[in-house]
Design a protein around this motif. Structure first.
Motif, PDB file in Angstrom:
ATOM      1  N   ILE A  18       0.787  -1.251   0.167  1.00 34.21           N
ATOM      2  CA  ILE A  18       0.056   0.124   0.030  1.00 34.21           C
ATOM      3  C   ILE A  18       0.838   1.228  -0.015  1.00 34.21           C
ATOM      4  N   PHE A  67      -1.363  -0.472  -6.839  1.00 36.23           N
ATOM      5  CA  PHE A  67      -0.563  -1.061  -5.632  1.00 36.23           C
ATOM      6  C   PHE A  67       0.503  -1.913  -6.368  1.00 36.23           C
ATOM      7  N   ASN A  77      -5.621   0.762  -7.857  1.00 34.67           N
ATOM      8  CA  ASN A  77      -5.846   1.827  -6.647  1.00 34.67           C
ATOM      9  C   ASN A  77      -6.775   2.760  -7.235  1.00 34.67           C
ATOM     10  N   THR A 104       4.466   7.447   0.974  1.00 39.84           N
ATOM     11  CA  THR A 104       4.301   6.616  -0.345  1.00 39.84           C
ATOM     12  C   THR A 104       5.275   6.847  -1.380  1.00 39.84           C
TER      13      THR A 104
END
Length: 207
Positions: A18, A67, A77, A104
């Motif tokens: 994620i 992802f 996603n 991220t």
């Protein structure tokens, strides 16, 4: 679209990373050719260029934020369709796709490079963008040669992480033939083609 979102939630895989996302786009083609004119769905398609295929075409683009799943194809996603001429980065900015991502890593193509856009997000969201190295115009040849080995290794490493997104596009084309919209005869038919093919691919994933 709601149906697709429900499907994505049902089949969300445990090995999806994620905090590592892949970003790219692929063409949805109603007709090919630089000098061709779109005869159907003119209100939602226009002419674009696919650098991967070195091809001019009329149609749409499927934009994907997915992802990473190490060793296999990524899991979607976010998915969005735009006219073929839309700039990939402009679409991401308009949709605020990255503003809900925190801590991220994003792996993407050179077209997404925009320091003014990513720098504040790097600071506030701890968002990191990794792309192949883009040579800056006007860079002296001696500096290009000096950094060649590092840049080449870095670009190769980024491309290796990004490669599965191409595998995803190939998979969805194989399962649904979504890229070929040459038989579509109206705007409604085109949208039915796009979302119907996505649903078919999702159901195939569940089987």
């Amino acid at each position: 679209m709601t149906f697709l979102l429900i499907l994505f939630q049902i089949i969300f895989p445990k090995n999806a990373q994620i905090n590592t996302l892949l970003l790219d786009s692929m063409p949805i083609i109603t007709c090919k050719g630089k000098n061709r004119i779109a005869k159907v769905a003119g209100e939602c398609v226009d002419k674009g260029f696919c650098s991967t295929k070195n091809m001019y075409y009329y149609g749409l683009k499927l934009h994907l934020l997915a992802f990473r799943r190490k060793g296999t194809i990524p899991f979607p996603n976010k998915i969005y369709f735009s006219a073929a001429s839309e700039n990939d980065l402009a679409v991401v900015k308009e949709l605020n796709w990255l503003d809900d991502q925190y801590d991220t890593q994003i792996f993407a193509d050179k077209i997404y490079i925009d320091k003014d856009y990513f720098k504040p997000r790097q600071k506030c969201l701890q968002l990191e963008l990794f792309t192949p190295v883009k040579t800056v115009k006007g860079t002296p040849e001696c500096l290009k040669q000096h950094d060649f080995a590092y840049n080449n290794l870095f670009s190769t490493a980024v491309s290796k992480v990004r490669q599965p997104v191409e595998s995803f596009f190939n998979w969805i084309i194989e399962k649904s033939n979504i890229q070929n919209a040459s038989k579509v005869r109206s705007a409604n038919g085109l949208w039915f083609h796009c979302f119907g093919k996505l649903a078919i691919a999702c159901i195939t994933w569940m089987l």
